[in-house]
Write a protein that holds these residues in place. Structure first.
Motif, short mmCIF file in Angstrom:
data_model
loop_
_atom_site.label_atom_id
_atom_site.label_comp_id
_atom_site.label_asym_id
_atom_site.label_seq_id
_atom_site.Cartn_x
_atom_site.Cartn_y
_atom_site.Cartn_z
N CYS A 30 0.84 -1.20 0.00
CA CYS A 30 0.00 0.00 0.00
C CYS A 30 0.87 1.24 0.00
N GLN A 53 -2.33 10.08 -4.92
CA GLN A 53 -2.43 8.83 -5.65
C GLN A 53 -2.37 7.71 -4.61
N TYR A 55 -2.63 3.49 -3.86
CA TYR A 55 -2.59 2.12 -4.38
C TYR A 55 -2.50 1.19 -3.20
N ASN A 57 -3.30 -3.17 -2.47
CA ASN A 57 -3.83 -4.45 -2.92
C ASN A 57 -4.36 -5.31 -1.76
N LYS A 103 -6.92 1.37 -6.69
CA LYS A 103 -5.93 2.33 -7.20
C LYS A 103 -6.74 3.53 -7.67
#
Length: 129
Positions: A30, A53, A55, A57, A103
């Protein structure tokens, strides 16, 4: 995340079965980053702080946590996209929650409280759920 693949081959002359088990583990990763685009005034007194931004998972999602100097920013409203939080001066708040991996990019905006921006520290981090 784990993936299991089973492959088998059956020779035509024999009733033997051959198989392979393959297991793969993907580490949770992350990150959040900030791209300043210059502070400018937006609608309703909001100040554009830049773009973030995200991201992550993590299969169960994550929280976007904002940290700032305790005792400051009381009453300031911080927003990222549609998510908003009113800061209470505690030094930490949850700006948003995601229920799964994601994302995305969002604008980071702020409306100052009565004391204005009385700190020079504002940090964002992702915390898995």
């Amino acid at each position: 995340m784990a993936v299991t693949i089973l492959a088998s081959a059956t020779p035509s002359a024999h009733a033997e079965t051959y198989g392979y088990n393959l297991s793969l583990t993907v580490a949770t990763h992350c990150t959040v980053s900030h791209s300043p685009i210059g502070a400018s005034a937006g609608n309703s007194g909001e100040i554009v702080l830049g773009q973030i931004q995200e991201y992550c998972n993590a299969p169960n999602g994550y929280d976007v946590i904002v940290s700032y100097t305790p005792g400051t920013l009381r009453g300031a409203v911080l927003s990222a996209g549609e998510d908003r939080v009113v800061l209470n001066g505690s030094g930490e708040a949850v700006l948003s929650r995601s229920i799964g991996p994601r994302k995305r990019e969002r604008m980071l905006m702020a409306v100052p409280g009565d004391a204005g921006f009385d700190t020079n520290m504002l940090q964002l981090r992702l915390q898995t759920a």
